[in-house]
Design an enzyme around this catalytic site. Structure first.
Site, PDB file in Angstrom:
ATOM      1  CE1 TYR A 183      -1.797  -3.557   8.040  1.00  0.00           C
ATOM      2  CE2 TYR A 183      -3.257  -3.580   6.135  1.00  0.00           C
ATOM      3  CZ  TYR A 183      -2.036  -3.861   6.711  1.00  0.00           C
ATOM      4  OH  TYR A 183      -1.057  -4.453   5.969  1.00  0.00           O
ATOM      5  CE  LYS A 191       8.985  -4.924   7.992  1.00  0.00           C
ATOM      6  NZ  LYS A 191       7.938  -4.497   8.931  1.00  0.00           N
ATOM      7  N   GLY A 247      -6.118   0.095  13.421  1.00  0.00           N
ATOM      8  CA  GLY A 247      -4.843  -0.508  13.010  1.00  0.00           C
ATOM      9  C   GLY A 247      -4.165   0.224  11.855  1.00  0.00           C
ATOM     10  CG  PHE A 251      -1.768  -1.181   1.391  1.00  0.00           C
ATOM     11  CD1 PHE A 251      -2.759  -1.414   0.456  1.00  0.00           C
ATOM     12  CD2 PHE A 251      -1.601  -2.073   2.436  1.00  0.00           C
ATOM     13  CE1 PHE A 251      -3.574  -2.531   0.553  1.00  0.00           C
ATOM     14  CE2 PHE A 251      -2.417  -3.194   2.542  1.00  0.00           C
ATOM     15  CZ  PHE A 251      -3.408  -3.420   1.601  1.00  0.00           C
ATOM     16  CB  THR A 278       7.844  -4.978   3.356  1.00  0.00           C
ATOM     17  OG1 THR A 278       6.811  -5.654   4.088  1.00  0.00           O
ATOM     18  CG2 THR A 278       7.765  -5.347   1.890  1.00  0.00           C
TER      19      THR A 278
HETATM   20  P1  NAP Z   1       3.824 -13.111  13.733  1.00  0.00           P
HETATM   21  O1  NAP Z   1       5.264 -12.784  13.840  1.00  0.00           O
HETATM   22  O2  NAP Z   1       3.398 -14.339  13.007  1.00  0.00           O
HETATM   23  O3  NAP Z   1       3.231 -13.166  15.237  1.00  0.00           O
HETATM   24  C1  NAP Z   1       1.882 -13.468  15.465  1.00  0.00           C
HETATM   25  C2  NAP Z   1       1.605 -13.488  16.967  1.00  0.00           C
HETATM   26  O4  NAP Z   1       0.207 -13.637  17.143  1.00  0.00           O
HETATM   27  C3  NAP Z   1       2.280 -14.621  17.703  1.00  0.00           C
HETATM   28  O5  NAP Z   1       2.687 -14.162  18.962  1.00  0.00           O
HETATM   29  C4  NAP Z   1       1.166 -15.662  17.826  1.00  0.00           C
HETATM   30  O6  NAP Z   1       1.236 -16.445  19.009  1.00  0.00           O
HETATM   31  C5  NAP Z   1      -0.057 -14.790  17.955  1.00  0.00           C
HETATM   32  N1  NAP Z   1      -1.252 -15.482  17.440  1.00  0.00           N
HETATM   33  C6  NAP Z   1      -1.495 -15.847  16.162  1.00  0.00           C
HETATM   34  N2  NAP Z   1      -2.704 -16.432  16.055  1.00  0.00           N
HETATM   35  C7  NAP Z   1      -3.225 -16.453  17.314  1.00  0.00           C
HETATM   36  C8  NAP Z   1      -4.440 -16.933  17.860  1.00  0.00           C
HETATM   37  N3  NAP Z   1      -5.379 -17.507  17.092  1.00  0.00           N
HETATM   38  N4  NAP Z   1      -4.650 -16.797  19.193  1.00  0.00           N
HETATM   39  C9  NAP Z   1      -3.706 -16.214  19.988  1.00  0.00           C
HETATM   40  N5  NAP Z   1      -2.532 -15.731  19.512  1.00  0.00           N
HETATM   41  C10 NAP Z   1      -2.295 -15.849  18.201  1.00  0.00           C
HETATM   42  O7  NAP Z   1       3.020 -11.918  13.034  1.00  0.00           O
HETATM   43  P2  NAP Z   1       3.386 -10.351  13.043  1.00  0.00           P
HETATM   44  O8  NAP Z   1       4.308 -10.047  11.946  1.00  0.00           O
HETATM   45  O9  NAP Z   1       3.759  -9.988  14.424  1.00  0.00           O
HETATM   46  O10 NAP Z   1       1.979  -9.705  12.635  1.00  0.00           O
HETATM   47  C11 NAP Z   1       0.858  -9.815  13.472  1.00  0.00           C
HETATM   48  C12 NAP Z   1      -0.319  -8.995  12.937  1.00  0.00           C
HETATM   49  O11 NAP Z   1       0.025  -7.628  12.924  1.00  0.00           O
HETATM   50  C13 NAP Z   1      -0.733  -9.345  11.506  1.00  0.00           C
HETATM   51  O12 NAP Z   1      -2.141  -9.366  11.460  1.00  0.00           O
HETATM   52  C14 NAP Z   1      -0.209  -8.178  10.688  1.00  0.00           C
HETATM   53  O13 NAP Z   1      -1.024  -7.914   9.543  1.00  0.00           O
HETATM   54  C15 NAP Z   1      -0.349  -7.042  11.693  1.00  0.00           C
HETATM   55  N6  NAP Z   1       0.570  -5.915  11.447  1.00  0.00           N
HETATM   56  C16 NAP Z   1       0.045  -4.669  11.343  1.00  0.00           C
HETATM   57  C17 NAP Z   1       0.885  -3.595  11.129  1.00  0.00           C
HETATM   58  C18 NAP Z   1       0.319  -2.220  11.006  1.00  0.00           C
HETATM   59  O14 NAP Z   1       1.031  -1.317  10.518  1.00  0.00           O
HETATM   60  N7  NAP Z   1      -0.902  -1.949  11.422  1.00  0.00           N
HETATM   61  C19 NAP Z   1       2.275  -3.797  11.034  1.00  0.00           C
HETATM   62  C20 NAP Z   1       2.775  -5.094  11.175  1.00  0.00           C
HETATM   63  C21 NAP Z   1       1.916  -6.158  11.376  1.00  0.00           C
HETATM   64  P3  NAP Z   1       2.095 -17.806  19.122  1.00  0.00           P
HETATM   65  O15 NAP Z   1       3.511 -17.371  19.368  1.00  0.00           O
HETATM   66  O16 NAP Z   1       1.505 -18.504  20.272  1.00  0.00           O
HETATM   67  O17 NAP Z   1       1.935 -18.523  17.811  1.00  0.00           O
END
Ligand code: NAP
Length: 301
Positions: A245, A70, A266, A20, A66
């Site tokens: 988001y 990273k 978000g 985006f 990205t």
């Molecule tokens: P990630 O590294 O895969 O980490 C995901 C985390 O969420 C892990 O701690 C995981 O827990 C937990 N999780 C996943 N599914 C779950 C569930 N059903 N119940 C409980 N905990 C759960 O992902 P990430 O890169 O941190 O991204 C996470 C989210 O943030 C994504 O949706 C992404 O789109 C969003 N995001 C948004 C922005 C923004 O600018 N707004 C920026 C970056 C990311 P476990 O360790 O137990 O598996």
């Protein structure tokens, strides 16, 4: 209009076609009448070093980074900002040309330095600060993945009083908390950092000021997922930020509204990480309203 003086900004990733960022940055550049353009570049892991060298040779002014680059990009950079170094991930590269005379093809590698930043956590903090100051507050974060790491390190460096990190896999929460403590100790920041499993969420939220959910729960297409917290676990003095988001209003934010809590969408984190990158590259204030509208348009919300 692109001409002989146009400078290049961009984003590198693999894949890259869903980004985006070009819409948001090009809207900002156009609004300020800057002779820059922002482009997506599909860069594979094994070409990352060549990409950074090539960008230097071509006079590129700035890149966002990205998934999946990273962390791996760091070894190709000359310098790294302190918070990015603690996080161990960079999403913004500034190219600093000794003789920057606005003529990109005059530059050569020997006169260029690169510096890496991580603006993801900054984006989250600035989004929350639209609703409340974070100074001296208790913050609870759910999730312990990549986004949680960027958010936790930035938040912990922003004057809070206490941070609780809760994760489904408690080992990951403990490991993030201990890494955070060790890094903060090195730079003389002393705050209370706790780690728990999700069973402790209700208790932790009861005396928290700010709640940030970094898990993907409720993200499109799983919009009907059970939210990580229900309204009875939230309270009206709480600021609730779901960093998902899509959709705009997640199941968690709906619960937050039921509890009369303040909500932070978000997309604001996405917006402000971009705003900060823009300001690092161009050394001037970004047009937030224009870039926000462009981002909402491209997100379709
Ligand atoms: P990630 O590294 O895969 O980490 C995901 C985390 O969420 C892990 O701690 C995981 O827990 C937990 N999780 C996943 N599914 C779950 C569930 N059903 N119940 C409980 N905990 C759960 O992902 P990430 O890169 O941190 O991204 C996470 C989210 O943030 C994504 O949706 C992404 O789109 C969003 N995001 C948004 C922005 C923004 O600018 N707004 C920026 C970056 C990311 P476990 O360790 O137990 O598996």
């Amino acid at each position: 209009m692109v001409d002989g003086k146009t400078r290049i900004l961009g984003v590198i990733g693999d894949p890259i076609e869903h980004t985006f960022s070009p819409a948001m940055h090009n809207a900002g550049l156009n609004a300020l009448g800057l002779n820059y353009t922002y482009l997506p570049f599909h860069v594979r892991e094994d070409r990352l070093g060549e990409c950074i060298q090539g960008a230097k040779a071509m006079g590129i002014k700035g890149l966002n980074v990205t998934i999946p680059h990273k962390t791996n990009v760091i070894k190709h950079l000359d310098d790294i900002d302190q918070v990015a170094s603690m996080i161990g991930a960079v999403n913004t590269i500034q190219f600093i040309y000794d003789e920057d005379n606005e003529s990109s093809n005059q530059n050569n590698e020997s006169s260029v330095r690169t510096k890496g930043f991580n603006t993801d956590g900054y984006g989250c903090v600035r989004a929350i600060e639209e609703k409340t100051s974070i100074k001296d507050k208790k913050v609870t974060v759910t999730g312990a993945g990549g986004a949680a790491r960027a958010v936790a390190f930035q938040i912990a460096n922003s004057g809070i009083d206490e941070l609780s990190i809760l994760n489904r896999n408690v080992n990951k929460a403990e490991s993030l908390a201990s890494d955070l403590k060790a890094n903060l100790e090195r730079i003389g920041i002393d705050i209370n950092i706790n780690s728990y499993d999700l069973d402790n969420l209700k208790k932790e939220l009861s005396d928290s000021d700010i709640f940030i959910d970094t898990t993907p729960i409720g993200m499109y297409p799983n919009v009907n997922d059970k939210p990580i917290a229900s309204a009875d676990m939230l309270h009206e003095d709480l600021v609730v930020n779901d960093i998902v988001y899509t959709p705009l209003e997640t199941s968690l934010l709906k619960e937050a509204k039921l509890a009369n809590a303040k909500i932070v969408y978000g997309y604001k984190m996405l917006l402000y990480q971009g705003i900060r990158s823009f300001e690092i590259w161009l050394n001037q204030e970004a047009p937030v309203d224009v870039m926000e509208k462009a981002l909402l348009d491209v997100l379709g919300i």
